[in-house]
Design an enzyme around this catalytic site. Structure first.
Site, short mmCIF file in Angstrom:
data_model
loop_
_atom_site.label_atom_id
_atom_site.label_comp_id
_atom_site.label_asym_id
_atom_site.label_seq_id
_atom_site.Cartn_x
_atom_site.Cartn_y
_atom_site.Cartn_z
N CYS A 252 82.03 43.63 28.89
CA CYS A 252 82.62 43.46 30.23
C CYS A 252 81.77 42.59 31.14
O CYS A 252 81.50 42.96 32.29
CB CYS A 252 82.87 44.81 30.90
SG CYS A 252 84.06 45.84 30.04
N TYR A 296 82.82 43.49 35.03
CA TYR A 296 84.17 42.99 35.31
C TYR A 296 84.16 41.95 36.42
O TYR A 296 85.19 41.68 37.03
CB TYR A 296 85.14 44.12 35.68
CG TYR A 296 85.77 44.85 34.53
CD1 TYR A 296 85.24 44.79 33.26
CD2 TYR A 296 86.91 45.62 34.72
CE1 TYR A 296 85.81 45.48 32.21
CE2 TYR A 296 87.50 46.32 33.67
CZ TYR A 296 86.94 46.23 32.42
OH TYR A 296 87.53 46.91 31.38
N TRP A 314 83.24 47.54 38.20
CA TRP A 314 83.43 48.39 37.02
C TRP A 314 82.12 49.09 36.65
O TRP A 314 82.13 50.21 36.14
CB TRP A 314 83.95 47.55 35.85
CG TRP A 314 84.15 48.36 34.60
CD1 TRP A 314 85.21 49.14 34.29
CD2 TRP A 314 83.24 48.46 33.50
NE1 TRP A 314 85.03 49.74 33.05
CE2 TRP A 314 83.83 49.34 32.56
CE3 TRP A 314 81.98 47.91 33.23
CZ2 TRP A 314 83.20 49.66 31.34
CZ3 TRP A 314 81.36 48.23 32.02
CH2 TRP A 314 81.97 49.09 31.10
N TYR A 514 94.84 44.37 25.80
CA TYR A 514 93.56 44.60 26.47
C TYR A 514 92.40 44.24 25.54
O TYR A 514 92.37 44.66 24.39
CB TYR A 514 93.49 46.05 26.88
CG TYR A 514 92.31 46.46 27.73
CD1 TYR A 514 92.01 45.80 28.91
CD2 TYR A 514 91.51 47.54 27.36
CE1 TYR A 514 90.95 46.21 29.70
CE2 TYR A 514 90.46 47.96 28.14
CZ TYR A 514 90.17 47.29 29.31
OH TYR A 514 89.12 47.70 30.09
N HIS A 515 91.45 43.46 26.06
CA HIS A 515 90.28 42.98 25.33
C HIS A 515 90.62 41.92 24.29
O HIS A 515 89.89 41.76 23.30
CB HIS A 515 89.50 44.14 24.66
CG HIS A 515 88.83 45.04 25.64
ND1 HIS A 515 88.41 46.31 25.31
CD2 HIS A 515 88.51 44.86 26.94
CE1 HIS A 515 87.86 46.89 26.36
NE2 HIS A 515 87.90 46.02 27.37
N HIS A 600 88.55 39.43 28.89
CA HIS A 600 89.32 40.14 29.91
C HIS A 600 90.21 39.20 30.72
O HIS A 600 90.25 39.27 31.94
CB HIS A 600 88.38 40.92 30.82
CG HIS A 600 87.68 42.05 30.14
ND1 HIS A 600 86.56 41.86 29.37
CD2 HIS A 600 87.94 43.38 30.12
CE1 HIS A 600 86.16 43.04 28.89
NE2 HIS A 600 86.97 43.96 29.33
#
Length: 657
Positions: A252, A296, A314, A514-515, A600
């Protein structure tokens, strides 16, 4: 390949989307199947890989010494033609790891003579069953070739306990085969990795750096190390390395490429850390800690080579994540007290923990950074001195668009396409909205125009600018939910800046939500991979990527077009300078596409510069824009494009101040 009208293709696309949601992947009965191999040990014949007994196995010959050497292969005759989309390879029981397949190639055939590669890559060294998924194809034969052993590069053995082949079943009926539609691109093959590639960067040698977290399949905590790998598009193989020397769990993070092509990775699970990968030395080194711990966040390389950083609640505490900037020359971070995060917050129901995430940032002229989203409010950040923040208006009638995409497809014209996103980070419906933002002078309001909406609502998707200026948007889901593949958009779309319209392309095989990540490769194909990273028992981990071949590389029958070739060009060029190029044939245009990084949904490094050539025949000159806020120094791919719109393989060019 089948030719279909646009109306028929639209209906077919809808059917394919529904089929992907409602069909099941089912192992085909192996009754009557046979297997052969290049060698086998007595008692470990190829048929043992089809007997339904995980304790028995095929093993390549190892007596008398020396053993047969790699590569080894095993081929299966299914005795009939099936529509297959996946193959699983179960290693021998965990008590003995000898012969586990590492490097590999998976091929299919209708006649046992002409073979097509559907997957290539490197499996992780463990006893779990490895299932490789690819777009559905028709085949009677499959072949698995082992090129290395997972546990030991010195060993020359190969073993397999079980091989299974899968097809789609809707209800109790096998799903009919549908050939790829002409003119809609092709998903060429699947690349298997020993980790989930949740973050990637193109490197100066044309390879792809990728990493997950402290573990290859999950994240959590500040562990001080990261699982990384390097994928080589030339061979299809990848390496794996645990990076511990920087004490940085790089899950992240923010990612930016500096002027020398080094990968600057900031924050994440170890929220204050900075790590740098230098392709020249193939080494990770630690850099100075940030002033504010973050995860993030987004970063962007500025026109003077410094790296701007903002947001990221995050990790490292919530709120107050104002801007700071990194100087690679002095290895120092400086706070920018006037670069305020508050104007770029979304109205996420999760609060600031979510609302300052994943800013859409673009380094621009005079050391400024433009923030295009995901908040509906846009802003300018000046990085001089203590920094300033200047509002830039709203993105028309768009809402907050967390986990949407923003792509600078024409840097000299200041053109940015935005697409998709959702009001909230999770448990929220994504949108189809798309807009074109046109930047002018720094700190002035850009113009914003609505363009045609996408067909599919997308959050957690990825956007990639292609050499011809079109924008490829792929993956995502219509209702954003981390660690789920429900509502996945399997049909990518291509936006044409000349017409402002979207075209649906052939569907991919693997959900990318996601990811997931996507970047342009030097051969003008697209790497799309990852998704998940949710633990060993999670069904949504994707240890792989699919390679997409855009329509501009294909003939009507699906074969590859003849491409122009750049014969000679300098490896470096100053901004504002003239670049001389020779080609093997006449071309009509050139373009520069800056190297990409992705995690992301964020890729702040990529941008494209169209170049109009002077000259004719096979000798041309182009002029690189003179403003470093446009022709952001660093590494770029130079493409030559012929009159049919077909690009060359990209030449790696370093643009310097």
């Amino acid at each position: 390949m089948t030719r279909l009208t646009s109306h028929v293709f639209a209906a077919l696309s809808a059917c394919l989307y529904i089929r992907a949601v409602t069909s099941a992947s089912v192992a085909i009965s192996r009754t009557g199947w046979t297997a052969t191999a290049d060698s086998f040990e007595t008692g470990n014949e190829p048929a043992k890989a089809l007997d339904g007994n995980a304790s028995s196995l095929w093993h390549s010959k190892y007596t008398p010494a020396p053993p047969d050497t790699l590569p080894n292969w095993i081929a299966v005759d299914m005795k009939a033609t099936f529509n297959i989309h996946a193959i699983s390879i179960q290693p021998r029981p965990s008590g003995n790891s000898n012969g586990r397949i590492g490097g590999h190639k998976i091929e299919i055939s209708m006649d046992n003579t002409s073979w097509q590669t559907v997957a290539i890559g490197t499996f992780n060294n463990d006893a779990t069953t490895k299932k490789t998924t690819f777009v559905t194809r028709q085949a009677r034969y499959i072949k698995v070739t082992a090129t290395s052993e997972a546990q030991n590069s010195v060993n020359q053995w190969t073993s397999v306990a079980e091989i299974n082949v899968f097809h789609d079943v809707t209800g109790s009926t096998p799903t009919p085969y549908t050939a790829p539609v002409s003119g809609k691109g092709l998903w060429e093959k699947t690349i298997n990795f020993p980790l989930v590639p949740a973050a990637v960067s193109l490197l100066t040698n044309g390879k792809v750096l990728m990493w997950s977290a402290f573990a290859r399949d999950t994240f959590g905590g500040a562990n001080g190390f990261t699982q990384t790998g390097i994928y080589d598009p030339a061979t299809g193989q990848s390496s794996q390395l645990e990076v511990a020397n920087t004490q940085h769990d790089m899950f992240c993070p923010g990612i930016s490429l500096d002027f020398n092509g080094r990968v600057i990775v900031t924050g994440g699970s170890n929220a204050a850390k900075t790590s740098i990968y230098d392709p020249a030395g193939n080494a990770w080194t630690g850099a100075s800690n940030m002033q504010i711990a973050r995860g993030y966040q987004s970063t962007a390389t500025c026109s003077d080579g410094r790296v701007f950083n903002i947001g990221g609640s995050w990790s490292g505490g919530s709120g107050g994540k104002n801007g700071e900037i990194y100087d690679p020359t002095s290895n120092t971070w400086s706070l920018l007290s006037g670069a305020l995060v508050s104007p770029m917050l979304t109205a996420d129901v999760g609060g600031v923990f979510r609302s300052d995430n994943h800013a859409w940032l673009f380094g621009w002229k005079s050391k400024t950074v433009f923030q295009a989203g995901p908040s509906i409010a846009m802003n300018w950040y000046d990085t001089v001195g203590s920094g300033t923040t200047t509002g830039a208006g709203n993105r028309l009638d768009d809402g907050h668009a967390m986990n949407g995409n923003a792509i600078m497809y024409d840097a000299p014209a200041g053109k940015i396409l935005t697409a998709g996103g959702a009001q909230n980070y999770e448990d929220s419906d994504a949108r189809t909205n798309a807009y074109v933002i046109t930047l002018g002078a720094p700190k002035t309001n850009p113009t914003v125009a609505k363009t045609q909406s996408m067909t599919y609502a997308r959050g957690f998707a990825n956007g990639v600018v292609l050499p011809d200026g079109t924008v490829f948007v792929t993956g995502g889901q219509s209702r954003v939910k981390p660690f789920q593949d429900a509502t996945a958009a399997l049909i990518p779309e291509l936006w044409n800046p000349g017409t402002g319209t979207w075209t649906q392309l052939n569907p991919m095989a693997i959900p990318r939500t996601y990811h997931s990540v996507a970047i342009l490769l030097p051969d003008a194909t697209v790497f799309q991979g990852g998704g998940g990273l949710c633990g060993a028992s999670c069904a949504f981990n994707h240890f792989d990527a699919e390679i997409f071949v855009p329509p501009y590389l294909l003939n009507a029958d699906g074969t590859r077009r003849t491409r122009p070739t750049i014969n000679t060009v300098a490896s470096t060029v100053n901004i504002g300078a003239t670049l001389s190029i020779t080609t093997n044939a006449a071309v009509s245009s050139f373009s520069l596409v800056r190297f990409g990084t992705a995690t992301h949904t964020v890729n702040t490094d990529q941008r494209r510069i169209p170049l109009t050539p002077s000259g004719s025949g096979t000798s041309y000159t182009v002029v690189v824009p003179s403003d470093p806020g446009v022709a952001l120094p660093g590494y770029w791919l130079l493409f030559a494009i012929n009159s049919s719109g077909t690009p060359s393989v990209g030449k790696i060019i370093k643009v310097t101040l």
